[in-house]
Write a protein that holds these residues in place. Structure first.
Motif, PDB file in Angstrom:
ATOM      1  N   GLY A   1      51.182  36.996  30.595  1.00 28.06           N
ATOM      2  CA  GLY A   1      50.465  36.962  31.864  1.00 28.06           C
ATOM      3  C   GLY A   1      49.682  38.231  32.116  1.00 28.06           C
ATOM      4  O   GLY A   1      48.533  38.182  32.576  1.00 28.06           O
ATOM      5  N   SER A   2      50.272  39.385  31.809  1.00 23.79           N
ATOM      6  CA  SER A   2      49.580  40.666  32.009  1.00 23.79           C
ATOM      7  C   SER A   2      48.336  40.774  31.138  1.00 23.79           C
ATOM      8  O   SER A   2      47.270  41.167  31.608  1.00 23.79           O
ATOM      9  CB  SER A   2      50.533  41.827  31.699  1.00 23.79           C
ATOM     10  OG  SER A   2      51.610  41.858  32.599  1.00 23.79           O
ATOM     11  N   VAL A   3      48.484  40.434  29.871  1.00 26.17           N
ATOM     12  CA  VAL A   3      47.354  40.515  28.939  1.00 26.17           C
ATOM     13  C   VAL A   3      46.220  39.599  29.380  1.00 26.17           C
ATOM     14  O   VAL A   3      45.047  39.995  29.443  1.00 26.17           O
ATOM     15  CB  VAL A   3      47.801  40.162  27.499  1.00 26.17           C
ATOM     16  CG1 VAL A   3      46.590  40.050  26.571  1.00 26.17           C
ATOM     17  CG2 VAL A   3      48.759  41.225  26.970  1.00 26.17           C
ATOM     18  N   ALA A   4      46.558  38.359  29.714  1.00 24.78           N
ATOM     19  CA  ALA A   4      45.547  37.387  30.128  1.00 24.78           C
ATOM     20  C   ALA A   4      44.894  37.788  31.445  1.00 24.78           C
ATOM     21  O   ALA A   4      43.679  37.648  31.616  1.00 24.78           O
ATOM     22  CB  ALA A   4      46.172  35.999  30.242  1.00 24.78           C
ATOM     23  N   ALA A   5      45.690  38.310  32.372  1.00 22.55           N
ATOM     24  CA  ALA A   5      45.169  38.686  33.688  1.00 22.55           C
ATOM     25  C   ALA A   5      44.139  39.802  33.591  1.00 22.55           C
ATOM     26  O   ALA A   5      43.067  39.742  34.201  1.00 22.55           O
ATOM     27  CB  ALA A   5      46.316  39.103  34.605  1.00 22.55           C
ATOM     28  N   VAL A   6      44.464  40.850  32.839  1.00 24.80           N
ATOM     29  CA  VAL A   6      43.541  41.977  32.690  1.00 24.80           C
ATOM     30  C   VAL A   6      42.292  41.551  31.917  1.00 24.80           C
ATOM     31  O   VAL A   6      41.178  41.989  32.222  1.00 24.80           O
ATOM     32  CB  VAL A   6      44.241  43.161  31.997  1.00 24.80           C
ATOM     33  CG1 VAL A   6      43.247  44.286  31.705  1.00 24.80           C
ATOM     34  CG2 VAL A   6      45.384  43.693  32.870  1.00 24.80           C
TER      35      VAL A   6
END
Length: 334
Positions: free
Chosen positions: A245-250
Motif C-alpha cells: 500500500g505504501s509503495v503504490a500510494a507514493v
C-alpha cells in the motif's frame, strides 16, 4: 489458493468490515492529506503534517478531525468490497488450471479491480473532499480578516456548492454543511454527473494504484510459503498490505494531487480553477513546481499502509479471527 474457499458473500462482508475498521483508524491523517494537497504555494496555512494536526485540533476540536468521515464510512463498505472481490474475480478468470498467474495477468486483474471501484470511489471522494477542506477555506478567510459576526465562525464550514462559479472565493456561511446537503445541491444543479466530477482523475489514480498494489501484495504475501494452498500468517498478510500500500500510494501521489484539486469545488482567494487533468497538471507544474505533486505523499502513505494492511488481513480471515490474532500478537488473551 486457500482464500478461494471463502464464498463471495463472505468476501464482500469481510471487505466491507475491513474498510470500516481501516477508515476509522486512519481518517484524521486522510483529512490532513487533503488540506496539505489543496493549499497553494505562498498561501500556506499549514507548514507540515504536525502543524496541520495541531491547528485543526485547536480550531475544530477532536471531532473536526473526522469531518467527512460519515460519507466515507457509509460508502467504504461497497467500495472496498468491490475492489477486493473484483481483483479476486479477475485473478480467477485469468488463471488456468490452478497455475500461478504471470505478472502481466496479475497487473490486468489489478487494472480491472481499479476500474470497477471508481463507480463508488468517485462520489465518495467528491463529497469527502468538500467536507475535509472546509476548515482550511474558513481558516484562510479568517486569516484574510474577512468580517464574521457569527460567534465561533472559525468552526463554520464553507459550502462550496452555493458558490456556483467555482473559481469565485467561497463565503463563510452561518451554518454547517453535510454530505447530504452537498449531494442534494449537486444533483439539483448538475444531475448525476455532478457527483462524478473528477471521474477521469480518479481512474488515473486508482487504476495504476491497483496495478502496482495487487501484484506486489500477492508476491509479498506468499513469500517463504512452501505451498500455494497454504495461507500466509496473519502478521505477514498485514505487513504485506502495509508495504504494498505504501509503495503504490507514493507512486500515484501526483495523480492524487490532481484528483484532489479537480474535485475541490470551493476555492480560496487567488486560487485558480482547472479545466481538466492536463490543465491542472500544467498549472501545478508552472505555478508551484514539480515538488507540488508530492504534497501529502507522507500522509497518503500513512493512510494507505494501515488501511490496506487491515483490509487484506480481515478480507482473508474475517473480523473475528482478525481480532483474535491481533490480541495474540499484542500479548493479550483473546
Amino acid at each position: 489458493m486457500a482464500e478461494k474457499q471463502i464464498s463471495l458473500p463472505a468476501k464482500l462482508i469481510n471487505g466491507g468490515a475491513a474498510g470500516i475498521i481501516g477508515v476509522t483508524c486512519i481518517f484524521p491523517i486522510d483529512l490532513i492529506k487533503t488540506r496539505l494537497q489543496n493549499q497553494r504555494t505562498g498561501q500556506q496555512i499549514y507548514k507540515s503534517m504536525l502543524d496541520c494536526l495541531i491547528k485543526t485540533l485547536r480550531s475544530e476540536g477532536y471531532f473536526g478531525m473526522y469531518r467527512g468521515a460519515a460519507v466515507n464510512l457509509t460508502l467504504v463498505t461497497p467500495e472496498k468490497a468491490i475492489k477486493l472481490a473484483a481483483n479476486d474475480y479477475f485473478r480467477h478468470l485469468l488463471a488456468k488450471d490452478g497455475m500461478t498467474l504471470s505478472l502481466a495477468k496479475e497487473m490486468m486483474a489489478g487494472c480491472g479491480a481499479g476500474t470497477c471501484q471508481v463507480i463508488i470511489t468517485t462520489p465518495m471522494e467528491m463529497l469527502k473532499i468538500q467536507l475535509q477542506d472546509a476548515g482550511r477555506l474558513a481558516s484562510q478567510q479568517l486569516m484574510g480578516r474577512v468580517p464574521c459576526s457569527t460567534p465561533g465562525c472559525k468552526l463554520v464550514a464553507v459550502s462550496p456548492v452555493l458558490t456556483r462559479a467555482y473559481n469565485v472565493g467561497p463565503a463563510v456561511l452561518p451554518r454547517k454543511i453535510s454530505a447530504t446537503q452537498i449531494a442534494a445541491e449537486l444533483l439539483h444543479a448538475q444531475g448525476i454527473k455532478g457527483l462524478y466530477k473528477g471521474l477521469g482523475a480518479t481512474l488515473l489514480r486508482d487504476v495504476p494504484f491497483s496495478i502496482i498494489y495487487f501484484p506486489l501484495f500477492a508476491h509479498l504475501n506468499k513469500a517463504k510459503q512452501d505451498s500455494l494452498e497454504e495461507r500466509a500468517p496473519f502478521f505477514q498478510s498485514f505487513l504485506a498490505g502495509c508495504m504494498a500500500g505504501s509503495v503504490a500510494a507514493v507512486s500515484v501521489n501526483p495523480c492524487d494531487v490532481i484528483k484532489t484539486r479537480l474535485q475541490s469545488m470551493g476555492k480560496g482567494r487567488n486560487e485558480e480553477s482547472y479545466n481538466g487533468i492536463r490543465d491542472c497538471a500544467r498549472k501545478i507544474w508552472m505555478n508551484e513546481g514539480p515538488l507540488a505533486f508530492l504534497k501529502g505523499a507522507g500522509c497518503r502513505a500513512l493512510v494507505i499502509a494501515p488501511l490496506f494492511g487491515i483490509a487484506q488481513s480481515i478480507y482473508f480471515i474475517g473480523v473475528g479471527e482478525f481480532l483474535i490474532e491481533l490480541c495474540q500478537y499484542g500479548g493479550l488473551s483473546p
